[in-house]
Scaffold this motif. Sequence first.
Motif, short mmCIF file in Angstrom:
data_model
loop_
_atom_site.label_atom_id
_atom_site.label_comp_id
_atom_site.label_asym_id
_atom_site.label_seq_id
_atom_site.Cartn_x
_atom_site.Cartn_y
_atom_site.Cartn_z
N LEU A 192 0.83 -1.21 0.00
CA LEU A 192 0.00 0.00 0.00
C LEU A 192 0.86 1.26 0.00
O LEU A 192 0.58 2.22 -0.71
N GLY A 225 2.51 1.83 -3.37
CA GLY A 225 1.61 1.97 -4.52
C GLY A 225 1.49 0.72 -5.36
O GLY A 225 1.01 0.77 -6.49
N SER A 264 -3.87 -1.04 -3.96
CA SER A 264 -4.76 -0.11 -3.28
C SER A 264 -5.58 -0.90 -2.26
O SER A 264 -5.58 -2.13 -2.27
N HIS A 265 -6.27 -0.18 -1.40
CA HIS A 265 -7.15 -0.87 -0.44
C HIS A 265 -8.23 -1.67 -1.17
O HIS A 265 -8.64 -2.74 -0.71
N LYS A 280 -0.60 5.86 2.13
CA LYS A 280 -1.42 5.19 1.13
C LYS A 280 -2.07 6.25 0.24
O LYS A 280 -2.53 7.28 0.73
N ARG A 281 -2.14 5.96 -1.04
CA ARG A 281 -2.65 6.95 -1.99
C ARG A 281 -4.12 7.28 -1.75
O ARG A 281 -4.50 8.46 -1.74
N ASP A 282 -4.96 6.25 -1.56
CA ASP A 282 -6.39 6.52 -1.42
C ASP A 282 -6.69 7.28 -0.14
O ASP A 282 -7.56 8.14 -0.11
#
Length: 206
Positions: A49, A52, A55-56, A109-111
């Motif tokens: 995560l 990258g 994703s979740h 984490k990106r999200d």
Amino acid sequence: MIEAVFFDFDGVLTTDKYGSDTTNRYLGEETGLGFVKVDQALERHSEALLLGRASHADIWPEVCRELGREIDYRLLDAAFRSTPMNAGVLNLARQLHGRYRLGIITDNKRDRMDCLRALHGLDALFDPVVVSAEIGLVKTDGGMFEHALRLIGLGAAQCLFIDNSRRNLETAAAWGMATLFHDDERNDAQALRGALERRLGISLAG
């Protein structure tokens, strides 16, 4: 002459040391499964995560299987939103805005960061926002700082980095950046204000 100030995110602009603690605490409480069980299920995916690689949404089916329950994916957004922002340090950033360029450098984490950037309007205050999951690098890899400097278009000696991890500060200093340590346990915004005033040679409103 310092022209830009970079902030770490969790433990500096938020009051929780680790973003995963915030997320997993919320999920544990809302599902009744408890923090430890949720944390164990998600921890095995942490590296993917943060870099990258996933994703979740990618890992959610596996996490639910491990927890033995189908958990509504929308609960994750609420967990992200539960992040406690650090009002005192954010106020310092607002006072610096317009006098210095401001950015964020974070292993995240990106999200989660997409959610919190939109929720709190962070992009209006910080540019660039450098997220490990977007570039595939973390702060212990000096390349993350190189990337941030390239984005902001300044030399390392023109930038100051604030973090609650001395290890990360050592890496930034090795690249030539000025650094300041923020003790997340004390979370003394007044002490950070004083340190910034001394380092930058300016006065900030109390």
